[in-house]
Design an enzyme around this catalytic site. Structure first.
Site, mmCIF file in Angstrom:
data_model
loop_
_atom_site.group_PDB
_atom_site.id
_atom_site.type_symbol
_atom_site.label_atom_id
_atom_site.label_comp_id
_atom_site.label_asym_id
_atom_site.label_seq_id
_atom_site.Cartn_x
_atom_site.Cartn_y
_atom_site.Cartn_z
ATOM 1 N N ASP A 46 0.816 -1.221 0.000
ATOM 2 C CA ASP A 46 0.000 0.000 0.000
ATOM 3 C C ASP A 46 0.850 1.272 0.000
ATOM 4 O OD1 ASP A 46 0.880 -0.567 2.579
ATOM 5 O OD2 ASP A 46 -1.109 -0.913 3.395
ATOM 6 N N ASN A 72 -8.328 -2.924 14.013
ATOM 7 C CA ASN A 72 -9.696 -3.168 13.530
ATOM 8 C C ASN A 72 -9.756 -4.332 12.549
ATOM 9 O OD1 ASN A 72 -8.460 -2.078 11.292
ATOM 10 N ND2 ASN A 72 -9.975 -0.467 10.935
ATOM 11 N N HIS A 86 -7.831 -4.708 9.804
ATOM 12 C CA HIS A 86 -7.481 -4.451 8.398
ATOM 13 C C HIS A 86 -6.181 -5.148 8.020
ATOM 14 C CE1 HIS A 86 -5.172 -0.407 9.281
ATOM 15 N NE2 HIS A 86 -4.331 -1.418 9.315
ATOM 16 N N GLU A 105 -10.081 -1.928 4.847
ATOM 17 C CA GLU A 105 -10.755 -1.656 6.109
ATOM 18 C C GLU A 105 -12.022 -2.512 6.241
ATOM 19 O OE1 GLU A 105 -9.088 -0.046 8.145
ATOM 20 O OE2 GLU A 105 -8.258 1.833 7.389
HETATM 21 C C1 F6R Z 1 1.138 -1.411 6.240
HETATM 22 C C2 F6R Z 1 -0.148 -2.088 6.279
HETATM 23 C C3 F6R Z 1 -1.002 -2.076 7.497
HETATM 24 C C4 F6R Z 1 -0.250 -2.444 8.779
HETATM 25 C C5 F6R Z 1 -1.187 -2.426 9.970
HETATM 26 C C6 F6R Z 1 -0.439 -2.715 11.278
HETATM 27 O O1 F6R Z 1 1.749 -1.561 4.973
HETATM 28 O O2 F6R Z 1 -0.519 -2.628 5.300
HETATM 29 O O3 F6R Z 1 -2.073 -2.975 7.324
HETATM 30 O O4 F6R Z 1 0.326 -3.704 8.625
HETATM 31 O O5 F6R Z 1 -1.805 -1.187 10.081
HETATM 32 O O6 F6R Z 1 0.451 -1.689 11.531
HETATM 33 P P1 F6R Z 1 1.555 -1.819 12.661
HETATM 34 O O7 F6R Z 1 2.466 -2.905 12.249
HETATM 35 O O8 F6R Z 1 2.249 -0.485 12.682
HETATM 36 O O9 F6R Z 1 0.836 -2.140 13.925
#
Ligand code: F6R
Length: 249
Positions: free
Chosen positions: A68, A143, A145, A150
């Site tokens: 992403d 959440n 995702h 989302e």
């Molecule tokens: C980042 C991504 C997000 C993160 C998720 C967890 O490229 O795709 O889905 O993996 O938000 O973030 P952290 O690891 O910072 O808790």
């Protein structure tokens, strides 16, 4: 698998992924690593870079695909995922190995592309052209995702420009000096359908903030759009690297 702490988890994940990569490269085959950003994989990337220090083979068959990117953030922005990847993985690897070209062997959505639909198409086609993702690394949002898919995202979604959930903005504001107004409201994300096409998936979860969502997924019988990561229940090859705090221990 549950590990006592984040460092142990990161070391194990790195050595397993390193073996998978080098096994294919040593057999003159290509390897495509799907990469996530955020806090969860930082330890894994650090350990992977260490392991690559002693690697004698060529990395010309090694490619990366990122999940992403924030909409409208240019690559030079310190908050872009392009910048994160350069810092944590691409540049350290390219500095050690001439055979890894960080411009031609990496695929990531371009946050400032002029036509979003065309950018999504370009990105999906680039993944197809490279032969698909061998191992996709994922983190998970509080959440549920994955990528920026989302709650409410369909299981067959493809790469698109999406709105971030309020909860995601709240969590991610820490990377923007604590100011939620500085967090971009939209991002490009690999779709769930696209993620599900990866041959293998490695999900990393660390810390107690991840325990409730992991427990919810564990209690599910089948996937639900309310928790995008639950679609992984239907993937044939997912490995969970979880530390004790995230496992609720
Ligand atoms: C980042 C991504 C997000 C993160 C998720 C967890 O490229 O795709 O889905 O993996 O938000 O973030 P952290 O690891 O910072 O808790």
């Amino acid at each position: 698998m549950v590990f006592p702490d984040y460092d142990t988890l990161s070391r194990h994940a790195a050595s397993e992924i390193f073996l998978k990569i080098t096994r294919k490269l040593n057999a003159n085959q290509k390897f495509v690593l799907g990469m996530a950003t955020g806090n969860s994989p930082i330890g894994l990337y650090k350990n992977l870079i260490e392991l690559f220090k002693d690697y004698q083979g060529s990395l010309s068959g090694f490619h990366t695909v990122n999940l992403d990117e924030y909409f409208k953030l240019p690559r030079e922005s310190k908050d872009s995922y392009y910048y994160y990847m350069t810092q944590h993985f691409w540049k350290p690897l390219a500095d050690m190995h001439e055979s890894f070209n960080l411009y031609t062997q990496t695929i990531i959505p371009d946050g400032v592309a002029e036509i979003p639909e065309a950018e999504c198409k370009r990105y999906e086609e680039a993944i197809k052209e490279i032969g698909g993702v061998d191992v996709q690394i994922l983190g998970i949002g509080t959440n549920g995702h994955i990528g920026f898919n989302e709650p409410g995202t369909k299981g067959n979604s493809r790469t698109s420009l999406v709105e971030l959930a309020e909860e995601t903005i709240e969590v991610n504001k820490a990377h923007f000096g604590g100011d939620p107004d500085l967090v971009p409201r939209q991002a490009y994300t690999m779709g769930i359908g696209t993620i599900m096409e990866a041959k293998e998936i490695v999900l990393i979860a660390s810390g107690k903030s991840k325990a409730p969502i992991l427990q919810e997924i564990k209690d599910l019988k089948k996937p639900t759009e309310d928790i995008p990561a639950s679609f992984l229940l239907e993937h044939p090859h997912v490995e969970y690297f979880v530390d004790e705090a995230a496992a609720g221990k």
